[in-house]
Design a protein around this motif. Structure first.
Motif, PDB file in Angstrom:
ATOM      1  N   TRP A  30       0.832  -1.213   0.000  1.00  0.00           N
ATOM      2  CA  TRP A  30       0.000   0.000   0.000  1.00  0.00           C
ATOM      3  C   TRP A  30       0.862   1.257   0.000  1.00  0.00           C
ATOM      4  O   TRP A  30       0.536   2.236  -0.659  1.00  0.00           O
ATOM      5  N   MET A  31       1.975   1.232   0.736  1.00  0.00           N
ATOM      6  CA  MET A  31       2.877   2.389   0.752  1.00  0.00           C
ATOM      7  C   MET A  31       3.464   2.669  -0.636  1.00  0.00           C
ATOM      8  O   MET A  31       3.821   3.801  -0.959  1.00  0.00           O
ATOM      9  N   GLN A  32       3.562   1.627  -1.456  1.00  0.00           N
ATOM     10  CA  GLN A  32       4.136   1.772  -2.797  1.00  0.00           C
ATOM     11  C   GLN A  32       3.056   1.863  -3.878  1.00  0.00           C
ATOM     12  O   GLN A  32       3.330   1.630  -5.055  1.00  0.00           O
ATOM     13  N   SER A  33       1.817   2.178  -3.472  1.00  0.00           N
ATOM     14  CA  SER A  33       0.690   2.342  -4.412  1.00  0.00           C
ATOM     15  C   SER A  33       0.382   1.065  -5.177  1.00  0.00           C
ATOM     16  O   SER A  33      -0.046   1.100  -6.333  1.00  0.00           O
ATOM     17  N   CYS A  34       0.568  -0.072  -4.518  1.00  0.00           N
ATOM     18  CA  CYS A  34       0.340  -1.366  -5.164  1.00  0.00           C
ATOM     19  C   CYS A  34      -0.906  -2.028  -4.557  1.00  0.00           C
ATOM     20  O   CYS A  34      -0.928  -2.320  -3.357  1.00  0.00           O
ATOM     21  N   PRO A  35      -1.953  -2.272  -5.359  1.00  0.00           N
ATOM     22  CA  PRO A  35      -3.150  -2.935  -4.824  1.00  0.00           C
ATOM     23  C   PRO A  35      -2.855  -4.384  -4.456  1.00  0.00           C
ATOM     24  O   PRO A  35      -1.904  -4.983  -4.972  1.00  0.00           O
ATOM     25  N   THR A  36      -3.674  -4.947  -3.563  1.00  0.00           N
ATOM     26  CA  THR A  36      -3.435  -6.306  -3.071  1.00  0.00           C
ATOM     27  C   THR A  36      -4.625  -7.211  -3.364  1.00  0.00           C
ATOM     28  O   THR A  36      -5.780  -6.812  -3.224  1.00  0.00           O
ATOM     29  N   VAL A  37      -4.311  -8.440  -3.737  1.00  0.00           N
ATOM     30  CA  VAL A  37      -5.336  -9.468  -3.893  1.00  0.00           C
ATOM     31  C   VAL A  37      -4.992 -10.584  -2.910  1.00  0.00           C
ATOM     32  O   VAL A  37      -3.933 -11.205  -3.004  1.00  0.00           O
ATOM     33  N   SER A  38      -5.882 -10.804  -1.946  1.00  0.00           N
ATOM     34  CA  SER A  38      -5.634 -11.779  -0.886  1.00  0.00           C
ATOM     35  C   SER A  38      -6.524 -12.997  -1.068  1.00  0.00           C
ATOM     36  O   SER A  38      -7.722 -12.871  -1.369  1.00  0.00           O
ATOM     37  N   LEU A  39      -5.951 -14.162  -0.862  1.00  0.00           N
ATOM     38  CA  LEU A  39      -6.714 -15.400  -0.986  1.00  0.00           C
ATOM     39  C   LEU A  39      -7.836 -15.451   0.045  1.00  0.00           C
ATOM     40  O   LEU A  39      -8.979 -15.785  -0.284  1.00  0.00           O
ATOM     41  N   SER A  40      -7.520 -15.105   1.315  1.00  0.00           N
ATOM     42  CA  SER A  40      -8.566 -15.216   2.335  1.00  0.00           C
ATOM     43  C   SER A  40      -8.442 -14.238   3.490  1.00  0.00           C
ATOM     44  O   SER A  40      -9.416 -14.003   4.206  1.00  0.00           O
ATOM     45  N   PHE A  41      -7.275 -13.657   3.702  1.00  0.00           N
ATOM     46  CA  PHE A  41      -7.053 -12.841   4.898  1.00  0.00           C
ATOM     47  C   PHE A  41      -7.218 -11.363   4.593  1.00  0.00           C
ATOM     48  O   PHE A  41      -6.605 -10.834   3.658  1.00  0.00           O
ATOM     49  N   ASP A  42      -8.035 -10.692   5.401  1.00  0.00           N
ATOM     50  CA  ASP A  42      -8.241  -9.248   5.270  1.00  0.00           C
ATOM     51  C   ASP A  42      -8.201  -8.643   6.669  1.00  0.00           C
ATOM     52  O   ASP A  42      -9.229  -8.553   7.348  1.00  0.00           O
ATOM     53  N   PRO A  43      -7.012  -8.232   7.157  1.00  0.00           N
ATOM     54  CA  PRO A  43      -6.897  -7.725   8.536  1.00  0.00           C
ATOM     55  C   PRO A  43      -7.774  -6.510   8.777  1.00  0.00           C
ATOM     56  O   PRO A  43      -7.716  -5.524   8.051  1.00  0.00           O
ATOM     57  N   ASP A  44      -8.606  -6.615   9.811  1.00  0.00           N
ATOM     58  CA  ASP A  44      -9.532  -5.534  10.173  1.00  0.00           C
ATOM     59  C   ASP A  44     -10.437  -5.122   9.012  1.00  0.00           C
ATOM     60  O   ASP A  44     -10.963  -4.009   8.982  1.00  0.00           O
ATOM     61  N   ASN A  45     -10.610  -6.019   8.033  1.00  0.00           N
ATOM     62  CA  ASN A  45     -11.503  -5.779   6.888  1.00  0.00           C
ATOM     63  C   ASN A  45     -11.096  -4.553   6.065  1.00  0.00           C
ATOM     64  O   ASN A  45     -11.924  -3.920   5.389  1.00  0.00           O
ATOM     65  N   ILE A  46      -9.813  -4.208   6.102  1.00  0.00           N
ATOM     66  CA  ILE A  46      -9.333  -2.980   5.470  1.00  0.00           C
ATOM     67  C   ILE A  46      -9.404  -3.039   3.944  1.00  0.00           C
ATOM     68  O   ILE A  46      -9.807  -2.071   3.293  1.00  0.00           O
ATOM     69  N   ILE A  47      -9.005  -4.170   3.368  1.00  0.00           N
ATOM     70  CA  ILE A  47      -8.949  -4.261   1.901  1.00  0.00           C
ATOM     71  C   ILE A  47     -10.322  -4.022   1.288  1.00  0.00           C
ATOM     72  O   ILE A  47     -10.484  -3.213   0.366  1.00  0.00           O
ATOM     73  N   GLN A  48     -11.326  -4.723   1.823  1.00  0.00           N
ATOM     74  CA  GLN A  48     -12.669  -4.581   1.271  1.00  0.00           C
ATOM     75  C   GLN A  48     -13.296  -3.243   1.645  1.00  0.00           C
ATOM     76  O   GLN A  48     -13.928  -2.585   0.811  1.00  0.00           O
ATOM     77  N   LYS A  49     -13.121  -2.822   2.876  1.00  0.00           N
ATOM     78  CA  LYS A  49     -13.754  -1.586   3.357  1.00  0.00           C
ATOM     79  C   LYS A  49     -13.200  -0.356   2.645  1.00  0.00           C
ATOM     80  O   LYS A  49     -13.938   0.566   2.304  1.00  0.00           O
TER      81      LYS A  49
END
Length: 368
Positions: free
Chosen positions: A283-302
């Protein structure tokens, strides 16, 4: 204040918690505090590099008497422990007897789980039996160490899901940070990146399968990280035969930043654990993330920083979608950068740890 930070050190154990402890030690030192870094499992040939301005010394956790002598010698005002549940039986009793407040920094779900264990896989009956016995030993030792947590003074957690798991009066979520320096990395072909230590809980096989299923794309799938379980030597070696897969080995955080900076996507396949510094680095490098199953504190989706797939098939669909949609990928990357700057800066990490330690010390003085 004089702070004793306890963990392995990043100079010989390149991991997420070691990265955080180095940032905290550096930050507290620069703010005028006296920092002693109690390095566990310190190699015999260890030499302190000049880059680390704070004091680093060996801490022997094998005997309670040795730990007590260490504490009496250095006389810290407070202890910041980020070494999971390893050796709590050796550190907490002497810390309590010397009336030194003990802060337990939670960085993994197992840190707040009584009967925690890490699964061990085997292909033979005898191997499976040994694995089951090993898991029983892990659970027993975990429960023994867990029993000492009733004596801690405060708790910090990198994930809000772990707050309230222990009966501790002072608890606070303090999110991780990452170094912002980046070593330049150039590659002719566009690429996707996976970064983690290579072991079963990180599910590197899932990423290799993703590369195999996306072999029709003009994209290289890079993998970075130290191999920590021997069976992956052969798995990675075979994966190298794929025309679109390349293993780069172990890299420093600054090297990883440089690689991620030019990556199209960071793919995360690890099992749910703590937070994942690779998320923050991406995220600091402006790179989006695709996670198989883990989303800490629901940040990616939210926050819309990428996708959380939920299955191997959907992982491929989500990666293909972002690779094909440049506008969407750039938009998510920009959101990621903005969110990371607001929530994961090194200054914020130091300020929050400093404030928590000071508050705990003040409270301890009032009631002493």
């Amino acid at each position: 204040m004089k702070v004793l930070i306890i963990n392995k050190h990043i100079s010989y154990a390149l991991g997420g918690s070691e990265m955080q402890c180095n940032l905290i030690a550096k930050g507290l030192f620069e703010r005028g505090h006296e920092v002693v870094y109690g390095a566990v499992s310190l190699p015999e040939d260890f030499k302190v590099e000049s880059v680390y301005k704070y004091y680093i010394c060996k801490l022997d956790l094998s005997r309670e008497s040795a730990v007590k002598s260490f504490l009496e010698q250095h006389q810290p005002d407070i202890i910041y422990w980020r070494f999971n549940k390893h050796g709590l039986d050796k550190i907490i009793p002497p810390a309590k007897s010397l009336k030194i407040p003990f802060v337990y920094a939670v960085s993994h779900i197992n840190d707040v789980t009584r009967f925690a264990y890490k699964p061990i896989k085997s292909s033979s009956f005898l191997g499976e039996l040994k694995a089951e016995l090993n898991i029983l030993r892990q659970k027993l030792n975990s429960a023994i160490q867990f029993s000492y947590l009733k004596e801690i003074s405060g708790l910090t957690s990198l994930n809000s899901d772990f707050i309230g798991k222990l009966d501790v009066p002072f608890q606070k979520v303090i999110k991780n940070s990452v170094p912002d320096e980046a070593i330049s990395f150039q590659m002719k072909d566009p690429f996707v990146i996976w970064v983690s230590s290579i072991k079963a809980s990180k599910r590197p096989e899932s990423y290799i399968e993703l590369a195999r299923s996306c072999s029709d794309l003009d994209v290289t799938f890079l993998m970075v990280g130290p191999i920590q379980q021997n069976r992956y030597e052969e798995i990675i070696s075979k994966a190298q035969a794929l025309p679109n897969f390349s293993y780069l080995g172990k890299k420093s955080p600054e090297e990883v930043n440089g690689i991620i900076k030019n990556a199209l996507i960071l793919v995360h396949t690890c099992e749910p654990e703590g937070f994942g510094n690779n998320f923050i680095q991406a995220w600091m490098q402006s790179c989006p993330t695709v996670s198989l199953s883990f989303d800490p504190d629901n940040i990616i989706q939210k926050e819309g920083l990428g996708y959380v797939s939920g299955s191997q098939k959907q992982l491929e669909i989500d990666v293909r979608k972002l690779l094909e949609d440049n506008e969407l990928r750039i938009e998510m990357g920009e959101k990621a950068k903005k969110y990371a700057i607001q929530n994961f800066s090194a200054n914020r990490l130091t300020e929050e740890v400093e404030s928590f330690l000071k508050s705990l010390l003040d409270e301890n003085r009032i009631h002493s």
